[in-house]
Design an enzyme around this catalytic site. Structure first.
Site, short mmCIF file in Angstrom:
data_model
loop_
_atom_site.label_atom_id
_atom_site.label_comp_id
_atom_site.label_asym_id
_atom_site.label_seq_id
_atom_site.Cartn_x
_atom_site.Cartn_y
_atom_site.Cartn_z
N THR A 148 0.87 -1.18 0.00
CA THR A 148 0.00 0.00 0.00
C THR A 148 0.91 1.23 0.00
O THR A 148 1.40 1.63 -1.04
CB THR A 148 -0.96 0.00 1.21
OG1 THR A 148 -0.22 -0.17 2.40
CG2 THR A 148 -1.99 -1.10 1.06
N LYS A 174 3.56 -7.03 3.92
CA LYS A 174 3.40 -5.60 3.70
C LYS A 174 3.13 -4.96 5.07
O LYS A 174 2.56 -5.59 5.97
CB LYS A 174 2.27 -5.28 2.74
CG LYS A 174 0.93 -5.75 3.12
CD LYS A 174 -0.09 -4.73 3.57
CE LYS A 174 0.33 -3.32 3.42
NZ LYS A 174 -0.52 -2.44 4.30
N THR A 185 -0.49 -7.34 12.82
CA THR A 185 -0.38 -5.91 12.54
C THR A 185 0.07 -5.61 11.13
O THR A 185 0.72 -4.61 10.90
CB THR A 185 0.58 -5.23 13.54
OG1 THR A 185 1.84 -5.91 13.47
CG2 THR A 185 0.04 -5.27 14.92
N GLU A 271 5.57 3.91 7.75
CA GLU A 271 5.05 5.03 6.96
C GLU A 271 5.87 6.29 7.22
O GLU A 271 5.94 6.77 8.34
CB GLU A 271 3.57 5.25 7.29
CG GLU A 271 2.73 5.48 6.07
CD GLU A 271 1.28 5.08 6.29
OE1 GLU A 271 0.70 4.49 5.38
OE2 GLU A 271 0.73 5.35 7.36
N ASN A 397 -0.55 10.48 5.68
CA ASN A 397 -1.81 10.19 6.35
C ASN A 397 -2.76 11.37 6.39
O ASN A 397 -3.92 11.23 6.78
CB ASN A 397 -1.54 9.67 7.76
CG ASN A 397 -1.00 8.27 7.66
OD1 ASN A 397 -1.66 7.39 7.14
ND2 ASN A 397 0.22 8.08 8.12
N THR A 402 -7.16 10.14 -1.12
CA THR A 402 -7.24 10.72 -2.47
C THR A 402 -5.91 10.64 -3.21
O THR A 402 -4.92 10.18 -2.66
CB THR A 402 -7.70 12.19 -2.40
OG1 THR A 402 -6.85 12.87 -1.48
CG2 THR A 402 -9.12 12.26 -1.95
#
Lengths: 402, 402
Positions: A148, A174, A185, A271, A397, A402
């Site tokens: 992702t 992932k 998780t 992230e 985040n 979008t």
């Protein structure tokens, strides 16, 4: 035991493949993967502890009631969680895979990852599944399709021996956001050609999960879709493992190596992360105490932001230990930072040391930084993994949908 | 009851002042404050739940064993926590204040805020204290001196009546980072001229703290130095409150108004915050259930980052509820967002609704955003306050010490 290439296709009898089926808008990003075993495999799994679970979790749990599976189908781009027709679409995803492979729907594991609450474009999957060409070396195709916000695909494989017979374990996973201790998780799919009893496979998975994936945190959020699956198809033809003997111990250790390696890859690619943090609490009284303290440090936003800035603000380490809820003797705590650039002690017996700020900055500027906390009690050691909190975490985040 | 000006100097008999004593490098930033009552005051306090506590906390606790105090001294720029000579320096800070004011050291409350682990420049305080001119309208001077990364000073005061006699409660506080439920989670100094029994004062403080300051979260980190103090000097000359009668209820309600007002100011000025978030969970079965769910939402980094981006990613609301550890029926959950620009429902009975994304973006672009979560069970309601997660939070905390 040695690290090898090949990911989930390293063990005998496994194939994998992927395609762009259209859930994601970008044509260049694959979004549907299948992992397939030539024979039915004993299969174990652990799932998210989040009370809100995606429908694919429920379907997979039912399909694994007999502890057997032959394929995994996973889409990215949509979590199919809290979504209209969620249950129906999870079942249709499994069925599409089963029909394409000519196996029973009950032998298919379904996983999804992506945005929560939007209807899954199931027609894309039903029409797209036949575009997937399974390959003997297709692990990386699958690893890419399940990403992702991951920036790198993640895999690992090992070769080891049971009674002189070569065996293999491979995995892909992932991670990225919503990564926190307590359960997989993330998504991790592990294959092996070992012959092993299903209950022992589950036991090895559960115990290793506690010490690997459950010791990684990115942002404290536990997702609705987490799942870690291990398939064992027995094609190595070792003497079946049916008790906790030497062969079981060797298998469990090899499995742990793969899981720990994947877990660290997840932390390192958290992230927005700019660096991997490993927090080791040692000379602890108990493993549970060390683990709670290490997790609390690894989860602190203030500490993570300081690490982003290469700021040796060790007060935040002690502070995070203080609100962890577990007991320890502050007056015995030593804290050091270490990396490829050296090691520097910043706190002795709970009080700050005069240290070389320039040297500390250098140590903390590395891509991988260790935080070493001694409790001065007994000999228990636990390491947890995480990453720094960066502008990019906020950016990613702030507008994920979008 | 009405809101009035004057902060901690609004009640009769209180004075305040501040100076730059030199703990901070910038001459333009005051760093030492005193709040003084002309007579000894009944005093109540609550403290951080962090196991690692600054030495000023221990000294203050001892000084309040008799539930009385006459002054508060507070420095910013250094937390005097885990620092060399911490205990000695906290005592010297109290003594310096006592000598300057001609009162007993045991009647002085000491508070510190700032970086952890560095030695406090106690000489600056000892020499600087005499520079403080106490003033009848000095509340804002004190409020400014206790700021760290706060961008605004924070105060509040109310006038209300007990048996027809006008009484006053005023407060100042500082917040910003390390703000999380469970204890004061900041510094708050509250004064009042009410005559009240010390134990009832403590009781009112503790119960109000649970429903005000403990419902604010900025980053999940609980500091080592948190403290909320209320001094009641009795100069309003009301009939002393010695039981939980009507006067006690009126007092407690007025105190709650001040505390809630200060708490919301802290959330709204959370480190790097661009908007205030208030999360209301209603139609809950119990208050505890509603509170756990609201806190879990308010604490989620993923949700907070989405709010920064004005992204109506309600899946993260439901996800955070799911890992809160408390029970609820997902199929009864409704979620709406609201602000001065309107209200929009995004989730009904646990499933996503088709909603107007443009309208949602508009609603979420306000300075204050409400998240409304209905559990569809009974009639309990809890609101928690927080702020969004922004680039500035990372920036501020990436290099706090320099």
């Amino acid at each position: 035991m040695q690290l090898i290439k090949g990911g989930v296709c390293a063990p005998r009898g496994f194939m994998a493949g992927a395609c762009h089926c259209g859930i994601r808008k970008s044509q260049s990003k694959s979004d549907l993967a299948i992992i397939y075993s030539k024979t039915k495999a004993k299969t174990a799994a652990v799932y998210t502890t989040n009370r809100v679970k995606a429908d694919c979790i429920f379907v997979t749990k039912e399909h694994l009631e007999d502890h057997q599976a032959q394929a995994i189908i996973c889409n990215s781009g949509n979590a199919n969680a809290c979504a209209p027709y969620g249950r129906e679409n999870a079942e249709r995803e499994a069925l599409a895979c089963a029909q394409y492979l000519g196996i029973a729907s009950e032998d298919v594991i379904v996983a999804s990852t992506g945005v929560i609450g939007q209807e899954l474009a199931i027609q894309c999957i039903e029409q797209g599944v036949s575009k997937i060409e399974l390959q003997e070396d297709g692990s990386n195709l699958a690893a890419q399709a399940i990403m992702t916000t991951d920036t790198r695909s993640k895999d690992c494989a090992v070769r080891f021996e049971i009674d002189g017979i070569p065996c293999h374990i491979g995995g892909i996973c992932k991670g990225s956001g919503m990564i926190h201790p307590n359960m997989g998780t993330m998504l991790a799919f592990i294959t092996c050609d070992v012959s092993i009893d299903a209950h022992l496979l589950q036991k090895a998975l559960v115990e290793n999960t506690k010490r690997t994936f459950n010791r990684v945190t990115v942002d404290g959020d536990t997702s609705t879709n987490d799942m870690c699956v291990v398939m064992a198809n027995g094609m190595a033809r070792n003497k079946p493992i049916v008790s906790e003997d030497e062969a079981y111990v060797a298998f469990k250790e090899a499995l742990k190596t793969v899981m720990e390696n994947l877990a660290i890859q997840i932390a390192s690619d958290g992230e927005g992360a700019s660096r991997l943090l490993s927090v080791t609490v040692y000379e602890a009284e108990t493993e549970a105490q060390a683990e709670s303290l290490a997790k609390s440090i690894c989860s602190s936003s203030l500490f993570k932001a300081a690490m982003f800035g290469s700021d040796a603000n060790w007060g935040r380490v002690l502070c995070a230990m203080g609100y962890s809820g577990v007991d320890f003797d502050i007056s015995k705590v030593d804290i050091s930072f270490a990396s490829q650039y050296g090691k520097i002690q910043v706190c002795s017996q709970g009080r700050g040391l005069d240290f070389d700020e320039k040297m500390a900055k250098k140590v903390l500027s590395a891509d991988a930084v260790q935080v070493l906390v001694s409790l001065g009690q007994k000999d228990q050691v636990v390491t947890c993994w995480g990453c720094d909190l960066t502008y990019d975490y906020v950016k990613i985040n702030g507008d994920y949908r979008t």
